[in-house]
Design an enzyme around this catalytic site. Structure first.
Site, PDB file in Angstrom:
ATOM      1  N   TYR A 147       8.701   7.235  -4.935  1.00 20.61           N
ATOM      2  CA  TYR A 147       7.742   8.221  -5.452  1.00 20.61           C
ATOM      3  C   TYR A 147       6.355   7.855  -4.946  1.00 20.61           C
ATOM      4  O   TYR A 147       5.949   6.703  -4.999  1.00 20.61           O
ATOM      5  CB  TYR A 147       7.763   8.194  -6.983  1.00 20.61           C
ATOM      6  CG  TYR A 147       6.820   9.162  -7.641  1.00 20.61           C
ATOM      7  CD1 TYR A 147       7.034  10.545  -7.572  1.00 20.61           C
ATOM      8  CD2 TYR A 147       5.703   8.713  -8.358  1.00 20.61           C
ATOM      9  CE1 TYR A 147       6.169  11.445  -8.200  1.00 20.61           C
ATOM     10  CE2 TYR A 147       4.839   9.602  -8.990  1.00 20.61           C
ATOM     11  CZ  TYR A 147       5.078  10.962  -8.906  1.00 20.61           C
ATOM     12  OH  TYR A 147       4.222  11.845  -9.524  1.00 20.61           O
ATOM     13  N   ASP A 242       2.934   1.807  -0.062  1.00 20.01           N
ATOM     14  CA  ASP A 242       2.449   2.374  -1.321  1.00 20.01           C
ATOM     15  C   ASP A 242       2.604   1.291  -2.391  1.00 20.01           C
ATOM     16  O   ASP A 242       3.682   1.097  -2.948  1.00 20.01           O
ATOM     17  CB  ASP A 242       3.235   3.637  -1.675  1.00 20.01           C
ATOM     18  CG  ASP A 242       2.715   4.271  -2.965  1.00 20.01           C
ATOM     19  OD1 ASP A 242       1.920   3.626  -3.668  1.00 20.01           O
ATOM     20  OD2 ASP A 242       3.122   5.412  -3.260  1.00 20.01           O
ATOM     21  N   LYS A 270      -3.183   2.429 -10.330  1.00 18.58           N
ATOM     22  CA  LYS A 270      -2.758   1.775 -11.571  1.00 18.58           C
ATOM     23  C   LYS A 270      -3.616   0.547 -11.937  1.00 18.58           C
ATOM     24  O   LYS A 270      -4.692   0.713 -12.487  1.00 18.58           O
ATOM     25  CB  LYS A 270      -1.260   1.494 -11.521  1.00 18.58           C
ATOM     26  CG  LYS A 270      -0.499   2.830 -11.438  1.00 18.58           C
ATOM     27  CD  LYS A 270       0.984   2.798 -11.653  1.00 18.58           C
ATOM     28  CE  LYS A 270       1.506   4.219 -11.833  1.00 18.58           C
ATOM     29  NZ  LYS A 270       2.391   4.702 -10.803  1.00 18.58           N
TER      30      LYS A 270
END
Ligand SMILES: *Cc1c(COP(=O)(O)O)cnc(C)c1O
Length: 431
Positions: A147, A242, A270
């Site tokens: 994702y 990522d 995050k």
């Protein structure tokens, strides 16, 4: 069913559904895949969260990863208050954005220049635009189950909520866009070679979560990332890591430090926002200087580098760097893993556990989980029952089989022991 009283939460969800699509601002929060109504949170403190019905939980979602220091950490709150008093946003330059960029570039040798954005989605979208702009090529390769946020190019065989809700792609993504995204298999270098072979000189970038965290936790095989780096170098393809989850999580220097890989571009998010909205992408100077205003590849943001997010991120990273939290995190996480394994032994169960540092998943399958196909052999019905039991036993997990549990600095040994006990009771009740 959960034994908790969740009356107020239900009232709130009904109210939310009248004004917010599905009642939520991000799909997995609706608890659909675990067949119950969502819990509404009142407040968090350290490793705990408290819902509006007065229930207390040990939290393993940690805002989906950012809260590596736990909830409402005094140091972060103090920093935020200090910065908020000066004004929350200027759309102009401030010193704190440089300080955060310096910490990141000092910690990640692959990142010479870094640009701040407001979410991981933006980071991944912008990294791919940059790779396309630099290479003049259109196609990208991603991996099944990975994702990278909800950008159009990534909603093809994606993980996270897309996987949780069983959606193969998404309406609204044009065929043309979808055609430019090729999908390889995680831990399968031949699948990448094949795609490159049949799309010679057309691939701008390979984007990957170096440790998969959005189909549950799936670690890379020992040679896979090395082979991927070599292959992309040979073929002159930009390699994008990522590390929105793994950055400052699996090690200070992320998965690239842990596995010794030098990617071209890295996406962060995050943790680097300390619980405020943030994302960043950075990498080798020759690529990053192609961004506007120095180069032609456009990218911008009204709230990018926002001083509150920068301050929370800077304070978080400073603690992580100065306190060297990773050995203690590893110890606690191992304790939890061992406890869960011991419970399964006692109960004669053979479910699969994957863990990389403070990221962990229990898959309800007897198969070893090493890619998307093996992850989806999990019994999601069983997970759902387990989720309910854990909640009733005071443990808040992500409401999906295909998400990661995060252990924070704030989780203490008592939390871990309570969680192991809750796991035993929950697994036992499933038999
Ligand atoms: C969470 C996540 C994103 C998206 O970040 P948002 O801030 O939710 O947009 C991208 N990539 C990975 C690996 C993620 O885990």
């Amino acid at each position: 069913m959960s034994g908790n009283n969740l009356k107020e939460s239900l009232t709130m969800f009904k109210r939310a559904r009248k004004v917010i699509p599905g009642g939520v601002n991000s799909p997995v929060r609706a608890f659909k895949s675990v067949g119950m109504n969502p819990v509404y949170i009142q407040r968090g403190e350290g490793s705990k969260i408290f819902d509006i019905d007065g229930n207390e939980y040990i939290d393993y979602v940690c805002s989906w990863g950012p809260l590596i220091l736990g909830h409402a950490d005094d140091r972060i709150l103090k920093k935020l208050a200090e910065y908020a008093q000066r004004g929350t946003s200027f759309g102009a330059n401030t010193k704190i954005e440089i300080k955060l960029a310096e910490l990141i570039t000092e910690t990640y040798s692959s990142i010479e220049l870094v640009r701040m954005v407001n979410s991981g989605t933006e980071a991944a979208m912008s990294a791919v635009r940059l790779a396309r702009g630099c290479s003049g090529r259109s196609k990208i390769i991603k991996f099944e189950g990975c994702y990278h946020g909800h950008g159009d190019s990534f909603l093809i065989k994606a993980g996270s909520g897309v996987l949780t809700l069983g959606i193969p792609g998404s309406p609204g993504v044009t065929e043309h866009t979808a055609q430019d995204t090729l999908v390889a298999r995680f831990n399968d270098i031949e699948s990448v070679e094949k795609l490159i072979g049949s799309n010679k000189s057309q691939i701008a970038a390979v984007i990957i979560e170096p440790v998969m965290g959005n189909a549950g936790v799936i670690p890379p095989d020992s040679e896979f990332l090395k082979n991927l780096r070599e292959l992309t170098l040979t073929e002159d393809i930009i390699l994008i890591f990522d590390e929105v989850i793994t950055g400052f999580r699996v090690a200070l220097g992320g998965a690239q430090e842990l596995y010794g890989i030098d990617p071209d571009i890295t996406c962060l998010g995050k943790i680097i926002g300390g619980g405020l909205p943030v994302g960043a992408f950075g990498g080798k100077r020759k690529y990053m200087e192609q961004l506007a205003p120095d180069g032609p590849v456009y990218q911008a943001g009204t709230l990018s580098g926002n001083p509150l997010a920068m301050a929370a991120g800077y304070e978080t990273l400073s603690v992580l760097i100065n306190d060297d939290v990773y050995p203690a995190l590893e110890k606690k996480s191992k304790l939890l893993e061992d406890g869960l394994k011991e419970n399964m032994k006692k109960l004669h169960l053979n479910y699969s556990i994957n863990r990389v540092g403070s990221m962990m998943s229990l898959f309800f399958t007897g198969h070893d989980v090493h890619d998307f196909d093996s992850a989806v052999t999990s019994d999601t019905g069983l997970f759902s029952r387990y989720f309910h039991e854990m909640l009733a036993n005071g443990v808040y997990l992500a409401p999906s089989q295909f998400e990661t549990s995060f252990i924070s600095v704030a989780h203490n040994n008592e939390d871990i022991e309570k969680t192991i006990e809750a796991n035993y009771l929950s697994l036992k009740s499933l038999k």
